[in-house]
Motif scaffolding. Structure first.
Motif, PDB file in Angstrom:
ATOM      1  N   GLU A  45     -42.883  75.844  32.534  1.00 24.60           N
ATOM      2  CA  GLU A  45     -44.195  75.595  32.803  1.00 24.60           C
ATOM      3  C   GLU A  45     -45.109  76.918  33.278  1.00 24.60           C
ATOM      4  N   ARG A  46     -44.494  77.637  34.173  1.00 25.84           N
ATOM      5  CA  ARG A  46     -45.144  78.755  34.855  1.00 25.84           C
ATOM      6  C   ARG A  46     -44.941  79.979  34.518  1.00 25.84           C
ATOM      7  N   GLY A  47     -44.000  80.234  33.376  1.00 25.01           N
ATOM      8  CA  GLY A  47     -43.810  81.447  32.689  1.00 25.01           C
ATOM      9  C   GLY A  47     -43.102  82.426  33.896  1.00 25.01           C
ATOM     10  N   LYS A  48     -42.266  82.088  35.024  1.00 28.25           N
ATOM     11  CA  LYS A  48     -41.838  82.860  35.830  1.00 28.25           C
ATOM     12  C   LYS A  48     -40.251  83.028  35.602  1.00 28.25           C
ATOM     13  N   GLN A  49     -39.677  84.162  35.685  1.00 27.12           N
ATOM     14  CA  GLN A  49     -38.279  84.384  35.513  1.00 27.12           C
ATOM     15  C   GLN A  49     -37.777  84.983  36.659  1.00 27.12           C
ATOM     16  N   ALA A  50     -38.377  85.170  37.784  1.00 32.08           N
ATOM     17  CA  ALA A  50     -37.671  85.659  38.902  1.00 32.08           C
ATOM     18  C   ALA A  50     -38.211  84.777  40.288  1.00 32.08           C
ATOM     19  N   TRP A  51     -37.255  84.686  41.195  1.00 32.20           N
ATOM     20  CA  TRP A  51     -37.692  83.881  42.397  1.00 32.20           C
ATOM     21  C   TRP A  51     -38.747  84.648  43.105  1.00 32.20           C
ATOM     22  N   ALA A  52     -38.733  85.825  43.118  1.00 34.19           N
ATOM     23  CA  ALA A  52     -39.578  86.576  43.937  1.00 34.19           C
ATOM     24  C   ALA A  52     -41.105  86.444  43.438  1.00 34.19           C
ATOM     25  N   LEU A  53     -41.279  85.943  42.115  1.00 32.65           N
ATOM     26  CA  LEU A  53     -42.628  85.740  41.731  1.00 32.65           C
ATOM     27  C   LEU A  53     -43.190  84.464  42.162  1.00 32.65           C
ATOM     28  N   THR A  54     -42.281  83.392  42.736  1.00 32.04           N
ATOM     29  CA  THR A  54     -42.748  82.208  42.836  1.00 32.04           C
ATOM     30  C   THR A  54     -43.726  82.178  44.281  1.00 32.04           C
ATOM     31  N   ASP A  55     -44.795  81.503  44.158  1.00 32.49           N
ATOM     32  CA  ASP A  55     -45.491  81.376  45.165  1.00 32.49           C
ATOM     33  C   ASP A  55     -46.053  79.827  45.696  1.00 32.49           C
ATOM     34  N   VAL A  56     -46.671  79.631  46.648  1.00 29.72           N
ATOM     35  CA  VAL A  56     -47.073  78.274  47.075  1.00 29.72           C
ATOM     36  C   VAL A  56     -47.682  77.268  46.061  1.00 29.72           C
ATOM     37  N   HIS A  57     -48.528  78.018  45.069  1.00 27.75           N
ATOM     38  CA  HIS A  57     -49.145  77.371  43.793  1.00 27.75           C
ATOM     39  C   HIS A  57     -47.916  76.737  42.850  1.00 27.75           C
ATOM     40  N   ASP A  58     -46.972  77.572  42.871  1.00 29.93           N
ATOM     41  CA  ASP A  58     -45.956  77.062  42.029  1.00 29.93           C
ATOM     42  C   ASP A  58     -45.181  76.032  42.703  1.00 29.93           C
ATOM     43  N   ALA A  59     -44.920  76.008  43.868  1.00 29.48           N
ATOM     44  CA  ALA A  59     -44.231  75.023  44.613  1.00 29.48           C
ATOM     45  C   ALA A  59     -45.160  73.806  44.702  1.00 29.48           C
TER      46      ALA A  59
END
Length: 93
Positions: A45-59
């Motif tokens: 859904e967010r196109g993120k492949q690394a935990w380090a790219l995760t931010d509060v908006h994703d959560a």
């Protein structure tokens, strides 16, 4: 995901060694399932492949995806230690 699973199992073993109440399968398995679901959500859904790219908006988006499960889904991610920004580790669902 493998590191989180290992962390949960090691925590259970440490608790047994220390004589405290270890996490049961009833606790460990749902936490792993929530982290798996989060990894899948981030990738699809967010196109993120690394935990380090995760931010509060994703959560927030992950929690909003199933609002009735919000409280339960908040528990597992709070236990994980994310790698520092720029870490090359990738998510594996």
């Amino acid at each position: 995901m493998a590191e989180f699973a290992s962390f949960m199992i090691c925590s259970r073993e440490r608790a047994r060694t220390a004589g405290t109440r270890p996490r049961s399968h009833v606790t460990v398995e749902p936490a792993l399932a929530i982290m798996r679901d989060l990894a899948r959500f981030l990738a699809s859904e967010r196109g993120k492949q690394a935990w380090a790219l995760t931010d509060v908006h994703d959560a927030e988006a992950f929690l909003a995806h199933l609002p009735m499960a919000r409280k339960r889904r908040l528990i597992a991610p709070g236990k994980i230690r994310l790698p520092p920004v720029g870490h090359a580790d990738t998510m594996r669902a």
